[in-house]
Enzyme design. Structure first.
Site, PDB file in Angstrom:
ATOM      1  N   CYS B 159       0.797  -1.225   0.000  1.00 35.71           N
ATOM      2  CA  CYS B 159       0.000   0.000   0.000  1.00 35.71           C
ATOM      3  C   CYS B 159       0.827   1.272   0.000  1.00 35.71           C
ATOM      4  O   CYS B 159       0.275   2.361  -0.020  1.00 35.71           O
ATOM      5  CB  CYS B 159      -0.964  -0.028   1.182  1.00 35.71           C
ATOM      6  SG  CYS B 159      -2.022  -1.475   1.092  1.00 35.71           S
ATOM      7  N   HIS B 285      -2.269   8.386   5.812  1.00 38.78           N
ATOM      8  CA  HIS B 285      -2.586   7.105   5.160  1.00 38.78           C
ATOM      9  C   HIS B 285      -4.017   6.712   5.554  1.00 38.78           C
ATOM     10  O   HIS B 285      -4.794   6.310   4.714  1.00 38.78           O
ATOM     11  CB  HIS B 285      -1.564   6.064   5.583  1.00 38.78           C
ATOM     12  CG  HIS B 285      -1.633   4.785   4.819  1.00 38.78           C
ATOM     13  ND1 HIS B 285      -1.590   4.736   3.436  1.00 38.78           N
ATOM     14  CD2 HIS B 285      -1.725   3.493   5.232  1.00 38.78           C
ATOM     15  CE1 HIS B 285      -1.665   3.472   3.046  1.00 38.78           C
ATOM     16  NE2 HIS B 285      -1.756   2.706   4.105  1.00 38.78           N
ATOM     17  N   HIS B 322      -9.697   2.163   0.105  1.00 38.85           N
ATOM     18  CA  HIS B 322      -8.247   1.984   0.110  1.00 38.85           C
ATOM     19  C   HIS B 322      -7.835   1.506  -1.266  1.00 38.85           C
ATOM     20  O   HIS B 322      -8.051   0.355  -1.622  1.00 38.85           O
ATOM     21  CB  HIS B 322      -7.839   0.983   1.189  1.00 38.85           C
ATOM     22  CG  HIS B 322      -6.362   0.970   1.441  1.00 38.85           C
ATOM     23  ND1 HIS B 322      -5.456   1.572   0.596  1.00 38.85           N
ATOM     24  CD2 HIS B 322      -5.625   0.455   2.456  1.00 38.85           C
ATOM     25  CE1 HIS B 322      -4.227   1.409   1.072  1.00 38.85           C
ATOM     26  NE2 HIS B 322      -4.308   0.738   2.199  1.00 38.85           N
TER      27      HIS B 322
END
Lengths: 337, 395
Positions: B159, B285, B322
């Site tokens: 990620c 994030h 996400h």
């Protein structure tokens, strides 16, 4: 605006300056291969491709050789990488015990976790998400090999997973060099690994099952630690085809003089000026190796350079059917071209 | 907890802070917009791409929602291979047009950060016998066909992949190996990752709620983002990239570690030649998972502990989902638009911040108006791969 650790090469459009790190450790983990020099054997180590079954993964078990705990849920690619890393770090004089901010990890693999992803997707289709195991979660992420290596050996520098097709292994060596040349780290543990399993077999066919690892380090840092430099990493390029990649890598490195070993597909014509080089096709020896190829080529190159004590080797990966080709030069450490 | 012992060689190198690079163009596509501007406007309007599952059979999952691309890009009940490749091409096309460099990238390195590559295509191949060749897994073949690009790299760094790629792109410019690079990030939801995340959540996730006490976990989204990064003095300057810190926790394959996050932040400040007190805005994030948000809030609190005026903090994953490997670069593009417009999107879904975030100034409710100069962008991935970028307003 100058980089502190860059030395040597002249900047041109084709020149990728990397600080020319040295190789200070090698490791290999694969059935039938025990040392880098094994890759210089003439003739196939195994029966001809085409008439042999897929290698039996159980034939070589890296787990007992790795030591320590926590392997239970690691996939095979990770285990192979951990074993090759163990050998390479040992030769490089790195304990892998103390947390180390100055060492990064770069791993190349195209198919390492393909089997996990496909198996989990099929389980979900058949049984729903309740049929899956949480233990598969880490292995569903393609960078699990690189991060598992970092965790095992406490390597806290940049951690990079390269999944870039046929050139991936040589690309990983290049990015390891970039991380060193940019001053981010003094050392990088670079690994190429693939595994053979029914999923990979169905998509690709025969596949090398093993890992090769190298520790790259700035020449200065290796000298300070009293560690012997085994070879020096030279020019690199990735281009549309093998001839252009080889040409650009050689130009970045001062030309073809002294190239005594060409590690490339047997059908690949030697670059101009390197016609006398000894040609070796590792995939004819150990079978298709995809993301592991570049690392295996580098191991073979270092073994050859060590035996010769001089000269340079050119590794080329990626053929016309691929999206590009990469070429990398390795030179004898400290010796003349 | 102290990160004082974690100092990378890069952070010690005083010469690197002189570098800065122009972000000459941006591209972005997600569930809530097909261009950078569309996505940014939607974020400022608080519009979310959250919708009932379309591509996967809802009966197979506990979670019933995701942030998938809308019709016709994502067709209900059917799927097709190479959707990630398609999104990637669109984001890059927008970025190169915005930068005015044309779409011939034969001499331009292209660095792709992705969590899941084309593994969705592999799943369709394995479960439905959809067509696939091994080279489909990475993006080089498509980039060559679309842009003539040959110096292409696919990095699968979970990620933080695209922010990692940004850091590597800046290293290429710094080395003199290139004066222009294209950096992009892309991911589409894979059934395996969506399912395994669904499997491990304590209760089914219905929405992403970054940093909220009542967050349940993460839901994935489709998306891609791209930037054209150039050495100073070439082309338009949407923003200036000051530095990207990269490291690894070396702690756990899925759990985050605030120590590694703080170290990455401090490395980014050192590379950018800034102090934490100079940072005006943080694109966090903020995945909405129990552990990331706790760890990130702890890290941000420690990083800004000495700041008289701590920065605004926001996170966009409650609207985009996400987007995995593309999310870091997506946050960077959002930061660039915030610096340029003075508008900061709110953290939709955040009502009651976690205890660890007590000292943080979240943007909640309406978008904030702020004349920010320096923004920090966080991206953290499985395996503890951390990337933190510092970007400066372009004017």
């Amino acid at each position: 605006m100058t980089m502190p650790t860059i030395q040597g090469t002249t900047a041109t459009e084709d020149t990728a300056r990397t600080g020319n790190p040295v190789v200070v450790g090698l490791g290999i983990a694969a059935g039938g291969l025990t040392a880098a020099a094994d890759l210089l054997r003439v003739g196939p180590a195994v029966p001809e491709p085409g008439d042999r079954p897929l290698p039996d993964p159980a034939a070589f078990d890296p787990a007992p050789l790795i030591g320590g705990r926590g392997l239970r849920y690691k996939d095979r690619a990770t285990r192979l990488a951990l074993l090759a890393a163990t050998y390479a770090l040992e030769q490089a004089g790195l304990s892998g015990v103390e947390p180390d901010e100055a060492t990064g990890v770069v791993v190349s693999s195209n198919f390492g976790n393909l089997d996990t992803v496909c198996r989990v997707a099929r389980v979900i289709r058949a049984e729903g998400v309740r049929g899956t195991s949480p233990m598969d979660l880490p292995n569903a992420s393609s960078n699990v090999i690189a991060s598992s290596v970092a965790i095992k050996f406490g390597l806290r520098g940049p951690n990079l997973m390269v999944c870039n097709g046929a050139t991936s292994g040589l690309d990983a060596m290049y990015w390891a060099s970039v991380l060193i040349g940019s001053g981010r780290v003094r050392r990088v543990l670079a690994i190429g690994v693939e595994t053979s399993n029914p999923t990979v077999g169905e998509l690709v066919g025969t596949m090398f099952d093993g890992a090769a690892a190298l520790v790259l380090e700035t020449a200065e840092s290796a000298r300070d630690r009293g560690i012997e430099a085994l070879a020096t990493v030279g020019g690199y390029a990735r281009r549309a085809d093998a001839a252009r990649a080889a040409d650009a890598a050689l130009r970045a490195d001062g030309g073809p003089a002294g190239i005594g070993l060409l590690l490339a597909d047997a059908g690949q014509a030697p670059p101009p000026g390197a016609g006398q080089a000894d040609g070796r096709d590792l995939e004819a020896l150990v079978g298709p190796c995809s993301g592991a190829l570049g690392a295996l080529q580098c191991l073979a190159a270092v073994a050859w350079l060590r035996a010769e004590g001089r000269g340079a080797a050119l590794a080329v990966a990626g053929a016309d059917a691929d999206d590009g080709s990469a070429a990398l030069v390795l030179r004898a450490a400290g010796g003349p071209r | 907890m102290s990160a004082s012992t974690l100092t990378s060689p890069a952070a010690q190198s005083s010469t690197r802070r002189d570098h800065e690079w122009a972000v000459a163009g941006t591209g972005m596509i997600t569930s809530i917009g097909a261009t950078s501007g569309e996505v940014f406007d939607a974020l400022c309007a608080g519009r979310s791409g959250l919708a009932p599952l379309r591509g996967f059979d809802p009966k197979l999952f506990r979670a019933q929602h995701a942030y998938e691309m809308p019709e016709p890009t994502r067709t209900t009940g059917v799927d097709r291979p190479l959707r990630a490749t398609d999104l990637l091409g669109r984001a890059i096309s927008e970025a190169v047009a915005d930068a005015g460099i044309g779409d011939d990238l034969s001499r331009v390195p292209v660095l792709i950060g992705t969590g899941l590559r084309e593994l969705r295509s592999a799943e369709l191949w394995w479960t439905e016998d959809a067509p696939m060749v091994p080279a489909d897994l990475h993006f080089g073949t498509a980039l060559r066909a679309m842009f003539g690009a040959a110096t292409t790299y696919t990095f699968a760094n979970a990620c933080s992949a695209s922010l990692y790629a940004l850091g590597l792109g800046s290293d290429l410019l710094a080395s003199g190996a290139a004066d222009t690079v294209v950096v992009a990030g892309v991911d589409v939801i894979t059934e395996s990752m969506f399912g395994l995340l669904d499997r491990v959540h304590p209760e089914p996730v219905d929405a992403v709620r970054p940093f909220d006490r009542h967050r349940r976990g993460v839901l994935m989204g489709d998306g891609a983002a791209a930037v054209v990064l150039r050495a100073a003095g070439r082309g338009p300057v949407r923003a200036r990239l000051r530095g990207v810190g990269l490291n690894c926790d070396a702690y756990h394959v899925t759990a985050p570690d605030p120590v590694g996050m703080i170290a990455a932040m401090r490395e980014a400040y050192a590379l950018a030649g800034v102090t934490p007190a100079e940072v005006d805005l943080v694109l966090a994030h903020g995945t909405g998972t129990l552990r990331n948000d706790e760890a990130e809030a702890t890290a941000l609190t420690e990083a800004f502990a000495g700041s008289a005026a701590p920065p605004l903090v926001t996170a966009v994953k409650s609207m985009t989902g996400h987007t995995s490997g593309s999310s870091g670069l997506m946050s960077l593009v959002v930061a660039i638009f915030s610096l340029a417009t003075g508008l900061v999107p709110p953290t939709v879904g955040l009502v009651d911040p976690v205890e660890e975030a007590d000292g943080l100034r979240f943007v909640i409710g309406d978008p904030a108006r702020a004349g920010s100069r320096l923004a920090q962008v966080d991206a953290f991935g499985f395996g503890g791969v951390n990337a933190v970028a510092i970007v400066e307003r372009g004017d």
